[in-house]
Scaffold this active site. Sequence first.
Site, PDB file in Angstrom:
ATOM      1  N   LYS A  78      10.561  -1.571   2.336  1.00  0.00           N
ATOM      2  CA  LYS A  78       9.368  -2.326   2.749  1.00  0.00           C
ATOM      3  C   LYS A  78       9.761  -3.383   3.783  1.00  0.00           C
ATOM      4  O   LYS A  78      10.826  -3.998   3.665  1.00  0.00           O
ATOM      5  CB  LYS A  78       8.739  -2.974   1.509  1.00  0.00           C
ATOM      6  CG  LYS A  78       7.387  -3.652   1.763  1.00  0.00           C
ATOM      7  CD  LYS A  78       6.783  -4.205   0.458  1.00  0.00           C
ATOM      8  CE  LYS A  78       5.426  -4.849   0.698  1.00  0.00           C
ATOM      9  NZ  LYS A  78       4.823  -5.379  -0.543  1.00  0.00           N
ATOM     10  N   SER A 158      -0.231  -4.185  -1.336  1.00  0.00           N
ATOM     11  CA  SER A 158       0.304  -4.321  -0.003  1.00  0.00           C
ATOM     12  C   SER A 158       1.395  -3.307   0.346  1.00  0.00           C
ATOM     13  O   SER A 158       1.651  -3.081   1.519  1.00  0.00           O
ATOM     14  CB  SER A 158       0.873  -5.732   0.200  1.00  0.00           C
ATOM     15  OG  SER A 158       2.023  -5.947  -0.599  1.00  0.00           O
ATOM     16  N   SER A 182       0.786  -5.258  -5.915  1.00  0.00           N
ATOM     17  CA  SER A 182       1.137  -4.597  -4.655  1.00  0.00           C
ATOM     18  C   SER A 182       2.110  -3.437  -4.770  1.00  0.00           C
ATOM     19  O   SER A 182       2.344  -2.737  -3.791  1.00  0.00           O
ATOM     20  CB  SER A 182       1.727  -5.619  -3.676  1.00  0.00           C
ATOM     21  OG  SER A 182       0.710  -6.384  -3.097  1.00  0.00           O
TER      22      SER A 182
END
Lengths: 495, 95
Positions: A78, A158, A182
């Site tokens: 990420k 997210s 998330s």
Amino acid sequence: MTDLNTLTLADARDALRRGDTTSKELTEACLKAIDGAGALNAFVHHTPEIALERAAEADKRIAAGDAPDMCGLPIGIKDLFCTEGVPSQAASRILEGFLPQYESTITAQLKSAGAVMLGKLNMDEFAMGSSNETSAYGNAVNPWRRGNDDAQLTPGGSSGGSAAAVAADLCLAATGTDTGGSIRQPAAFTGIVGIKPTYGRCSRWGVVAFASSLDQAGPMTKTVRDSAIMLGAMCGHDPKDSTSANLPVPDFEAALTGDIRGKKIGIPREYRMDGMPEDIEKLWDDGAAMLRDAGAEIVEISLPHTKYALPAYYVIAPAEASSNLARYDGVRFGHRAKLEQGDGITELYEKTRAEGFGAEVQRRVMVGTYVLSAGFYDAYYNRARRVRTLIKKDFEDVFAQGVDAILTPATPSAAFGLGEMTDADPVKMYLNDVFTVTVNMAGLPGIAVPTGLDKQGLPLGLQLIGRPWEEADLLSSAYVLEQAAGFVAKPGKWW
Amino acid sequence: MSIDTSTAARVAKLARIKVEEDALPALAAEFNTILGFIEQLNEVDVDGVEPMTSVTPQRLTRRADVVTDGDVQGKVLANAPDAREGFFAVPKVVE
């Protein structure tokens, strides 16, 4: 042989150890899949040279018989994780061009375990969002579609790029982070597994901070076993994170016994919300039945402060964000606005932050500023922290009654269309996290497991919540749920 | 409590985010939506409840107050939008 990029971590690890394949082959298969998946916009910074170099090193280690579980396995990272010399911009314009001079503890641990980084993954800006639509890179797209409808769906957020990449077999697994859901919400939206460990289990050092008392990293994987494997490589004590727990890391994979006889699983009545879609209600009931059939005792429980978790979160998280994001001032790193003649330091800050932060980040920073400002600190921030104490006590009470884990839906709906929520007020988007946010507020471990499809053929997930530090036990229950549900559906390839 | 445009402007100023005059009414309206949602917290009886300071019962670890790193000026300045002679450079702050 199966396409190598579709393998699970466990199968790839075993194949490497048997000598059936090499890390180089696995990595090349993933790089090829990534090259063909531009339409998903999941990988936003590609690092094929680093990947192939690490794969070569991993192959040497494997040949030498010195290979930890993650050795040679290609994964995505990420964009929130700082990776040395590789763009790490938290999907924000304000960190455009930022090249970290250091490596986050988690990615350093994965690297030293031999994992192969394929590149950086799309996400909501500063991890603020539930649809990946606040990203400076543009939307990540869910590989799943509603039947033959070609409308693009959100992979959730997210960690939307992580979820899309794992679901589409662009990598074997990915790192995610979870402040209010998330990891778990995007995992549920894309039919994969994601676990947020207990607060303090994974080091936050080098992970771009959003709300420090809530942020936790975790793995996003194709199976529960893979989550157990990767979590083991991610967690551990780190003196550089003062909230990192100095506890031994158990062998999570060894804990997957498939035996949950006698365990008490709580079903919280407050999570049965008005207007809950039938599909979700059925999924939940089916999940409880599966655990019961496996020998667990299902009990109804009450978590009375559930409905206050989301509003308390939307005080605490923005408050912490406003403080954490104060560092983006155009002075030390990242974007700096062009100044007019006569502009001073205040204009430098204000213009830089107006240009660098997207709308949702600006909104949250300002809400946070407001709730912390003189005269409102007690009414908002302190009250929210008191409510947080009560939310945590709700969980402590049910665990004290002997409940081992709690079963809930992971999300209130299946993945929705990109752009569908554009005109809704911000609070509607926040409701995506209604089932997950309580877990962050209480610092507990939570895992999303795909257990079914809705009427339109989209994946749905259930969440199991565990006792603090008992990820091993939680993974074991999740493993049973996964085996019983037998979820094997994959998105049809259109990209 | 309702937020008007002058409060919205004050918050933007405190947050050091430039918001154009014509964007303030929409911003104030969004604040009001979010704060309206947060107002629910007033229903909760929090008398005698301590505000949470740490979600896990732990003391923050301490270490000796000594320098543990340094000598990395180049790395510190590597990402600066404007660095000169070993310093971060900013517009003039003192007349």
